[in-house]
Design an enzyme around this catalytic site. Structure first.
Site, PDB file in Angstrom:
ATOM      1  N   LYS A  48      -6.147   4.918   7.820  1.00 36.05           N
ATOM      2  CA  LYS A  48      -4.948   5.636   7.387  1.00 36.05           C
ATOM      3  C   LYS A  48      -5.175   7.139   7.356  1.00 36.05           C
ATOM      4  O   LYS A  48      -4.250   7.914   7.630  1.00 36.05           O
ATOM      5  CB  LYS A  48      -4.496   5.108   6.024  1.00 36.05           C
ATOM      6  N   SER A  99       0.794  -1.233   0.000  1.00 35.29           N
ATOM      7  CA  SER A  99       0.000   0.000   0.000  1.00 35.29           C
ATOM      8  C   SER A  99       0.828   1.285   0.000  1.00 35.29           C
ATOM      9  O   SER A  99       0.275   2.366  -0.215  1.00 35.29           O
ATOM     10  CB  SER A  99      -0.950   0.012   1.205  1.00 35.29           C
TER      11      SER A  99
END
Length: 341
Positions: A279, A234
């Site tokens: 996040k 990611s």
């Protein structure tokens, strides 16, 4: 009598507390992790410095115990997943960790390739062997190879791709022996394995591993990306931005603290990731002013749309920016006015 009851109750409570910590439940729990500046992690030889910073964002993922399970039920931005949502069928925790580290390795290679090509630098690849991602239970490699092993040679022969490796081993007859030269934790050793037919196809033989190419990217100037035990793909977009920024004289941070997430493929396409809301929370806590989120071509429920909703829910001033390809992020930054100090 009362003393015995008191002691017994105390022991019972102590056992429950210990069980709450050490007893694993059939779930995983994830929560917001951290936003980490990339300049100390990514180093291009004689690279340019930045006034601002690019940051990767992470989530914390672990096997649930009683406490973490209850906490995830009570708090926002903590998620509970059943085991089969995280681990592949028959996959062990060790194999999962190896898969995550390999995906991180692939992410770094794609990031380097995209950044160097975009900056006008050439790259080369050196093939080192194959990387063991999973060992199939009750097949010949079970108990002899481990996830994370690197197979350098087979019968003292080197190969230029995993396809060549598979073709060579698959060309053996059942019960024939192959000698693998492997590298495990920086130590090299030889392992003898008897080739056997696959259970789901008796006409095919092998040793019972899933594998991928182990390639090394060669660049000039040199670049190192030290991720230690961070796994998964990611951070690809943010790695690419940091490498590109160090290669270019122009400072694309413009003095801002810029976080984000998203996979990157070899052509610069940005892909979606899991835990985008967590996040966003991590980036906001770290003081990020801009957050790049995979746009997924604007589809309903995209990472970008979830990120925008999360930013609104936590009342952050952080700007959420959609990206489909690497150039989207670069074009946005090029138009960004330099931050006033």
């Amino acid at each position: 009598m009362r003393r015995k009851i008191y002691i017994g109750a105390s022991i019972f409570i102590a056992v429950l507390m210990v069980a709450g910590v050490f007893l694993s439940l059939p779930y995983y729990v994830s929560k917001p992790g951290m936003a980490k500046e990339l300049e100390p992690i990514v180093q291009v030889e004689n690279g340019y410095e930045a006034e601002g910073s690019f940051m990767l964002t992470t989530i914390r993922m672990g096997r649930a115990n009683i406490y973490s399970y209850l906490q995830a039920k009570l708090f926002d931005y903590e998620e509970i997943y059943p085991l089969d949502a995280i681990l592949h069928e028959t996959e062990t925790q060790e194999e999962y960790n190896a898969r995550q580290l390999h995906m991180m390795s692939g992410s770094k290679q794609n990031a380097i390739g995209v950044a160097y090509n975009r900056a006008g630098f050439s790259i080369e690849y050196k093939y080192n062997g194959v990387y063991v991602v999973q060992v199939i239970p009750e097949m010949p490699a079970d108990g002899k190879l481990l996830p994370g092993d690197r197979v350098i040679k087979v019968d003292d022969q080197q190969f230029s791709s995993s396809e060549e490796f598979i073709k060579y081993v698959g060309g053996k007859k059942a019960n024939e022996e192959v000698i693998l030269t492997i590298k495990r934790k920086n130590k090299t050793k030889k392992v003898k394995i008897i080739v056997q037919p696959f259970k789901d196809d008796s006409n095919k033989v092998g040793i019972g591993i899933t594998l991928v190419d182990d390639k090394e990217i060669i660049t000039n100037p040199k670049v190192t990306v030290n991720t230690d035990e961070i796994g998964g793909p990611s951070a690809g977009l943010m790695f690419t931005l940091e490498i590109y920024n160090q290669l270019m004289e122009e400072d694309f941070t413009r003095g801002y603290r810029i976080a984000g997430t998203g996979t990157i493929d070899s052509k610069g396409n940005v892909g979606p990731i899991g835990g985008i809301d967590q996040k966003v929370v991590a980036a906001d806590k770290a003081g990020a002013e801009i957050f790049f989120a995979p746009n997924e071509k604007g589809k309903s429920g995209s990472n970008y749309r979830v990120a925008v909703k999360t930013a609104r829910d936590i009342d952050t001033k952080m700007k959420i920016v959609p990206v489909d390809v690497f150039d989207d992020a670069v074009n946005y930054l090029q138009k960004l006015p330099k931050k006033e100090r």
